[in-house]
Design a protein around this motif. Structure first.
Motif, short mmCIF file in Angstrom:
data_model
loop_
_atom_site.label_atom_id
_atom_site.label_comp_id
_atom_site.label_asym_id
_atom_site.label_seq_id
_atom_site.Cartn_x
_atom_site.Cartn_y
_atom_site.Cartn_z
N LYS A 1 0.83 -1.21 0.00
CA LYS A 1 0.00 0.00 0.00
C LYS A 1 0.86 1.26 0.00
O LYS A 1 0.48 2.29 -0.53
CB LYS A 1 -0.94 0.00 1.21
CG LYS A 1 -2.08 -1.01 1.07
CD LYS A 1 -2.93 -1.07 2.31
CE LYS A 1 -4.04 -2.11 2.14
NZ LYS A 1 -4.87 -2.24 3.35
N GLU A 2 2.04 1.14 0.57
CA GLU A 2 2.94 2.30 0.63
C GLU A 2 3.75 2.46 -0.66
O GLU A 2 4.06 3.57 -1.07
CB GLU A 2 3.91 2.14 1.82
CG GLU A 2 4.76 3.36 2.07
CD GLU A 2 5.81 3.13 3.15
OE1 GLU A 2 6.79 3.90 3.16
OE2 GLU A 2 5.65 2.22 3.98
N HIS A 3 4.08 1.34 -1.32
CA HIS A 3 4.99 1.40 -2.46
C HIS A 3 4.31 1.35 -3.83
O HIS A 3 4.99 1.30 -4.86
CB HIS A 3 6.04 0.29 -2.35
CG HIS A 3 7.02 0.55 -1.24
ND1 HIS A 3 6.78 0.16 0.07
CD2 HIS A 3 8.20 1.20 -1.22
CE1 HIS A 3 7.78 0.54 0.83
NE2 HIS A 3 8.65 1.18 0.08
N VAL A 4 2.99 1.36 -3.87
CA VAL A 4 2.17 1.53 -5.08
C VAL A 4 2.33 0.41 -6.12
O VAL A 4 1.36 -0.25 -6.47
CB VAL A 4 2.40 2.90 -5.77
CG1 VAL A 4 1.44 3.08 -6.97
CG2 VAL A 4 2.24 4.05 -4.79
N THR A 5 3.54 0.20 -6.61
CA THR A 5 3.72 -0.72 -7.74
C THR A 5 4.26 -2.10 -7.35
O THR A 5 4.30 -3.00 -8.18
CB THR A 5 4.66 -0.11 -8.79
OG1 THR A 5 5.88 0.27 -8.14
CG2 THR A 5 4.05 1.10 -9.46
N SER A 6 4.67 -2.27 -6.09
CA SER A 6 5.32 -3.53 -5.70
C SER A 6 4.40 -4.73 -5.92
O SER A 6 4.85 -5.80 -6.35
CB SER A 6 5.78 -3.47 -4.25
OG SER A 6 4.71 -3.16 -3.39
N TYR A 7 3.11 -4.57 -5.64
CA TYR A 7 2.19 -5.69 -5.81
C TYR A 7 2.08 -6.08 -7.28
O TYR A 7 2.09 -7.25 -7.63
CB TYR A 7 0.80 -5.32 -5.26
CG TYR A 7 -0.17 -6.50 -5.27
CD1 TYR A 7 -0.24 -7.37 -4.18
CD2 TYR A 7 -0.99 -6.75 -6.37
CE1 TYR A 7 -1.11 -8.45 -4.19
CE2 TYR A 7 -1.85 -7.83 -6.38
CZ TYR A 7 -1.91 -8.67 -5.29
OH TYR A 7 -2.77 -9.76 -5.31
N MET A 8 2.03 -5.07 -8.16
CA MET A 8 1.83 -5.40 -9.58
C MET A 8 3.02 -6.14 -10.19
O MET A 8 2.86 -7.09 -10.93
CB MET A 8 1.41 -4.17 -10.40
CG MET A 8 2.34 -3.02 -10.46
SD MET A 8 1.68 -1.64 -11.48
CE MET A 8 0.51 -0.84 -10.40
#
Length: 236
Positions: A161-168
């Motif tokens: 949620k903090e790093h925006v793109t890490s999940y994608m």
């Protein structure tokens, strides 16, 4: 059908290591304005917006944006992924370009190049944080909006949620990713601003190229570091 590309700059005042860094002045200009001046001639972007928070600590940033008529959105302080998702709901872009406000050395042609490669190869996610090289401070990410939606719906960890793109790029399956190798000569230097030492180095670079502060490029930066500050800012 026209493709809509939205550039989102992530910014907050309450940085822990160097509080208020995005408003700190370099050559008498707040750092975030320097970044905006350096990327304002983008060819491949339809809209630019700064995503900050609605926390009281970001009131100074918001006042600056109002003064200079810069588009901004204020959202969740800690859930930056939600901040981006809310911005995307308003602007409805096909693709989003993500950069951060602590990278004032970034400039337009780097961003345009990543966008061009992203579109030409029909990628879902593209970044110039290459596998062999990554210039910390000139990094750009471009991704399809649908990836942001999926990440927002499924990401549960505080980190994602903090790093925006890490999940994608870590967890979404069957997506077309491309990592472009950046300027190898600069990859040994740290050129983003996290602490006072970083800020001092970036200030020296801008002072060197004061007369062309909005257009000096990676070669100029390298020439300066190689000649005058070869030991400073190197990644350990």
């Amino acid at each position: 059908i026209s493709i809509v590309i939205l550039l989102v700059i992530q910014a907050r005042y309450s940085s822990t290591r160097l509080r208020g860094k995005v408003l700190k002045k370099i050559i008498n200009i707040p750092m975030i304005l320097l970044l905006i001046y350096r990327i304002k001639n983008l060819k491949n972007v339809d809209n630019l917006i700064v995503a900050t928070s609605n926390h009281y600590t970001d009131k100074k940033i918001i006042n600056l944006f109002k003064k200079y008529k810069i588009n901004f959105h204020s959202g969740d302080l800690n859930n930056v992924l939600k901040r981006f998702y809310d911005v995307a709901k308003i602007y409805k872009p096909d693709h989003i370009v993500r950069i951060t406000a602590d990278c004032p050395l970034l400039y337009g042609s780097i961003i345009d190049n990543v966008i061009k490669i992203h579109l030409n190869n029909n990628n879902d996610y593209t970044s110039n944080r290459g596998k062999k090289s990554n210039v910390d401070g000139l990094d750009v990410e471009v991704f399809k909006s649908k990836l942001l939606t999926k990440s927002y719906l499924y990401a549960k960890s505080k980190y994602d949620k903090e790093h925006v793109t890490s999940y994608m790029y870590n967890k979404l399956k069957n997506i077309k990713k491309q990592y472009i190798d950046s300027n190898f000569r600069l990859s040994k230097y740290k050129l983003s601003v996290d602490d006072k030492k970083d800020f001092d180095l970036i200030t020296k670079i801008f002072n060197k190229y004061k007369s062309k502060y909005s257009i000096f490029n990676a070669n100029d930066i390298y020439n300066f570091l190689k000649k005058d500050f070869w030991w400073v800012g190197k990644k350990l």
